[in-house]
Design a protein around this motif. Structure first.
Motif, short mmCIF file in Angstrom:
data_model
loop_
_atom_site.label_atom_id
_atom_site.label_comp_id
_atom_site.label_asym_id
_atom_site.label_seq_id
_atom_site.Cartn_x
_atom_site.Cartn_y
_atom_site.Cartn_z
N PHE A 112 6.02 7.65 8.43
CA PHE A 112 5.25 7.28 7.23
C PHE A 112 4.33 6.10 7.49
O PHE A 112 3.22 6.04 6.95
N LEU A 113 4.77 5.18 8.32
CA LEU A 113 3.91 4.03 8.66
C LEU A 113 2.67 4.50 9.42
O LEU A 113 1.56 4.02 9.15
N MET A 114 2.83 5.44 10.35
CA MET A 114 1.67 5.93 11.10
C MET A 114 0.76 6.76 10.22
O MET A 114 -0.47 6.73 10.38
N GLN A 115 1.32 7.47 9.25
CA GLN A 115 0.48 8.20 8.29
C GLN A 115 -0.35 7.22 7.47
O GLN A 115 -1.55 7.45 7.21
N GLU A 116 0.29 6.12 7.06
CA GLU A 116 -0.45 5.08 6.32
C GLU A 116 -1.58 4.51 7.16
O GLU A 116 -2.71 4.34 6.68
N LYS A 117 -1.29 4.25 8.41
CA LYS A 117 -2.29 3.66 9.31
C LYS A 117 -3.49 4.59 9.48
O LYS A 117 -4.64 4.16 9.40
N ALA A 138 -2.27 4.51 -1.58
CA ALA A 138 -1.46 3.63 -2.43
C ALA A 138 -0.02 4.13 -2.51
O ALA A 138 0.94 3.33 -2.48
N GLU A 139 0.17 5.44 -2.60
CA GLU A 139 1.52 6.01 -2.64
C GLU A 139 2.27 5.76 -1.33
O GLU A 139 3.45 5.42 -1.34
N LEU A 140 1.57 5.93 -0.22
CA LEU A 140 2.20 5.68 1.08
C LEU A 140 2.59 4.21 1.23
O LEU A 140 3.67 3.89 1.73
N ARG A 141 1.69 3.31 0.79
CA ARG A 141 2.00 1.87 0.89
C ARG A 141 3.22 1.53 0.03
O ARG A 141 4.11 0.78 0.46
N ALA A 142 3.29 2.12 -1.18
CA ALA A 142 4.42 1.86 -2.07
C ALA A 142 5.71 2.40 -1.47
O ALA A 142 6.77 1.74 -1.53
N PHE A 143 5.64 3.59 -0.88
CA PHE A 143 6.83 4.19 -0.27
C PHE A 143 7.31 3.33 0.89
O PHE A 143 8.52 3.05 1.02
N ASN A 144 6.39 2.90 1.75
CA ASN A 144 6.78 2.08 2.90
C ASN A 144 7.28 0.71 2.47
O ASN A 144 8.15 0.11 3.13
N LEU A 145 6.75 0.21 1.34
CA LEU A 145 7.22 -1.06 0.80
C LEU A 145 8.68 -0.94 0.35
O LEU A 145 9.51 -1.80 0.63
N GLU A 146 8.99 0.16 -0.32
CA GLU A 146 10.36 0.39 -0.76
C GLU A 146 11.31 0.60 0.42
O GLU A 146 12.49 0.25 0.35
N TYR A 178 -1.53 -3.09 7.83
CA TYR A 178 -2.76 -2.32 8.00
C TYR A 178 -3.81 -2.65 6.95
O TYR A 178 -4.85 -2.01 6.89
N GLN A 179 -3.50 -3.63 6.06
CA GLN A 179 -4.41 -4.02 4.98
C GLN A 179 -4.71 -2.86 4.03
O GLN A 179 -5.81 -2.73 3.48
N SER A 180 -3.70 -2.01 3.83
CA SER A 180 -3.88 -0.83 2.97
C SER A 180 -4.12 -1.22 1.51
O SER A 180 -4.98 -0.64 0.83
N ALA A 181 -3.34 -2.19 1.02
CA ALA A 181 -3.49 -2.59 -0.38
C ALA A 181 -4.89 -3.15 -0.64
O ALA A 181 -5.50 -2.87 -1.68
N VAL A 182 -5.39 -3.93 0.32
CA VAL A 182 -6.75 -4.49 0.20
C VAL A 182 -7.78 -3.36 0.17
O VAL A 182 -8.72 -3.37 -0.65
N THR A 183 -7.61 -2.37 1.02
CA THR A 183 -8.55 -1.25 1.08
C THR A 183 -8.53 -0.45 -0.22
O THR A 183 -9.59 -0.08 -0.76
#
Length: 279
Positions: free
Chosen positions: A216-221, A248-256, A264-269
């Protein structure tokens, strides 16, 4: 003529005959006479000249080829030292970016642009001459430095020398991401469709990662790289908004799942794209 004169002449003739006889009798050969000088001379021509050439080659190897090896080693050591300096600068910039200090990071890049260019030139030219001198991580550091300077053709050349098939899944994905970033960027190697294709080729590799969390982290990246570059290219919000929602869903999932740091600065993007699309 008196009898005495006649006898003297006969004595002289006899002496002459005896001398001629001695001269005509072959003398026994001495040691030096037995040496075949002609054959020795021929042997020198046949064996001696190649031996001389071989000796000359050894001297050439010693005084020229060895010096060339020393020169190449010195250049290689200098290039590695310059690469270490580049990596130190990149590390400092990366730390500032991950801390949210984008303006400070940009100022640092501008302040050190000349130094980065000089360091990069030294490493790149040495690598062209000695392509075996760098391994994957060093090659990628060089490609990143070239990318910062918009030398995307050189950056792609360096990054493409890494054999993706020989890498583990995560490393192979990172390699495709790097080539995608290079071909998304402005420069002589820009090819948007090729950049997208690099990311598509990385997708099947995710399934080869053993840990689901890493998948999931690599998918987010990958999605973050795709979204930020598509937004930079000015793609319409109809394309960007669904990608931002998925990221956003991937970032939330990885956060949990425990990935607290937004590496990867996903939230900023996501915020930047949603702000753009609300305008």
């Amino acid at each position: 003529m008196s009898q005495e004169d006649a006898n003297q002449r006969l004595d002289k003739i006899e002496d002459a005959i005896v001398l001629l006889t001695k001269l005509s009798t072959p003398k026994p050969k001495t040691f030096w006479d037995r040496i075949p000088t002609d054959k020795i001379r021929d042997a020198i021509y046949i064996i001696g000249i190649p031996a001389l050439l071989f000796t000359t080659y050894l001297e050439f190897d010693k005084f020229y080829l060895s010096r060339e090896d020393i020169r190449l080693e010195e250049k290689r050591n200098t290039a590695i030292s310059r690469l270490d300096q580049l990596q130190d600068i990149n590390s400092e910039i990366y730390q500032l970016q991950t801390q949210g200090d984008e303006n400070v990071a940009f100022a640092l890049i501008e302040a050190k642009r000349g130094q980065i260019a000089r360091l990069t030139d030294t490493v790149y030219l040495t690598w062209v001459e000695q392509p075996e001198m760098l391994k994957r991580h060093d090659l990628n550091a060089l490609a990143e430095a070239l990318l910062v300077q918009s030398r995307t053709d050189d950056a792609l050349r360096v990054a493409s020398t890494v054999a993706v098939d020989d890498l583990k899944p995560i490393d192979a994905i990172d390699q495709q991401i790097l080539k995608a970033r290079i071909q998304f960027a402005q420069g002589p190697a820009q090819d948007i469709e090729a950049a997208r294709q690099h990311l598509r080729e990385a997708v099947p590799l995710v399934e080869e990662i053993e840990r689901s969390g890493s998948q999931f982290l690599m998918q987010e990246k990958m999605l973050q790289v795709r979204l930020i570059n598509e937004a930079w290219l000015g793609e319409p919000c109809e394309t960007l908004a669904p990608m931002a929602d998925a990221l956003a869903e991937l970032r939330a999932f990885n956060l949990e799942a425990g990935s607290v740091e937004d590496q990867y600065q996903s939230a900023v993007t996501v915020r930047a794209v949603r702000s753009k699309c609300r305008q």
